[in-house]
Enzyme design. Structure first.
Site, PDB file in Angstrom:
ATOM      1  CG  HIS A  43     -31.628  91.904  18.056  1.00  0.00           C
ATOM      2  ND1 HIS A  43     -32.853  92.540  18.005  1.00  0.00           N
ATOM      3  CD2 HIS A  43     -31.853  90.636  17.606  1.00  0.00           C
ATOM      4  CE1 HIS A  43     -33.763  91.710  17.541  1.00  0.00           C
ATOM      5  NE2 HIS A  43     -33.185  90.544  17.293  1.00  0.00           N
ATOM      6  CE1 TYR A  88     -26.512  83.633  20.822  1.00  0.00           C
ATOM      7  CE2 TYR A  88     -26.905  81.581  22.003  1.00  0.00           C
ATOM      8  CZ  TYR A  88     -26.027  82.503  21.447  1.00  0.00           C
ATOM      9  OH  TYR A  88     -24.676  82.302  21.536  1.00  0.00           O
ATOM     10  CG  ASN A  90     -35.352  84.171  17.273  1.00  0.00           C
ATOM     11  OD1 ASN A  90     -35.307  85.402  17.386  1.00  0.00           O
ATOM     12  ND2 ASN A  90     -35.148  83.560  16.129  1.00  0.00           N
TER      13      ASN A  90
END
Length: 209
Positions: A43, A88, A90
């Site tokens: 990610h 982060y 999101n």
């Protein structure tokens, strides 16, 4: 391949004194999750690419601004803000929106670099604009900017194996065998960026895709 965490060592509100470029015309945002626990995970491919851009153009990404770590450089005469959101994944759009508002940068002058589980390491896709494709970081950026009209570079990180939880997969680390093709994909992405900045995105797509 530069490791973005090595470029974050001197975090401060003043930055490291890296060379300041001309007026910021473009934002290049690499997506990932902050903290050593996420270092070199799938990610975080966007962070890793920002590390290579910073290394190539002689800057550091260590100034805390816009809910992100930032650095400035000049690429082909264009002033660029390198941005790694610290919100982060999101909530990546919060940092991108804050920086875009400050510098008055339109979506078509924001390049987003992120991971893509639809391609194997070594593959990348440059797109002029488009949907989020199920990527939560892109989804939040589109929501916050109220636009999907920004270029994005998607770095392949490997398809999720059968029976594997998606969250576990994207937070897993690359294998030794995957590192070399990933490094080559990142190099190609960095090579294509000056073309995008010069308005030659079709040429960049031919080079990268």
């Amino acid at each position: 391949m530069a490791d973005i965490f090595d470029l974050f060592k001197k975090i401060s509100s003043e930055g490291s004194g890296a060379p300041q470029s001309a007026k910021v015309e473009w934002i290049i945002a690499g997506l990932g999750n902050p903290g050593a626990d996420y270092r070199r995970t799938r990610h975080n491919a966007g962070f890793m690419c920002i590390g290579d851009i910073a290394a190539r153009y002689g800057t550091t990404v260590d100034r805390a601004r816009f809910s992100a770590l930032t650095g400035r450089c000049e690429i082909g005469g264009h002033g660029v803000l390198l941005l790694c959101p610290q919100t982060y994944m999101n909530l990546s759009g919060e940092a991108v929106k804050e920086a875009a508002d400050f510098y008055k940068i339109a979506p078509d002058h924001i390049i987003v670099i992120c991971d893509d589980i639809n391609f194997e390491p070594g593959k990348l896709r440059l797109k002029r604009k488009g949907s989020d494709g199920g990527h939560n970081g892109l989804k939040n950026i589109i929501y916050r900017l109220n636009s999907d009209a920004f270029p994005r570079i998607k770095l392949g990180v490997g398809q999720k194996p059968a029976g594997y939880d998606l969250a576990d997969w994207v937070l897993s680390r690359f294998t030794d065998e995957e590192e070399a093709p990933l490094e080559e994909a990142i190099r190609k992405a960095v090579d294509g960026i000056p073309l995008i900045l010069d308005g030659k995105i079709d040429e960049a797509m031919q080079k990268c895709n």
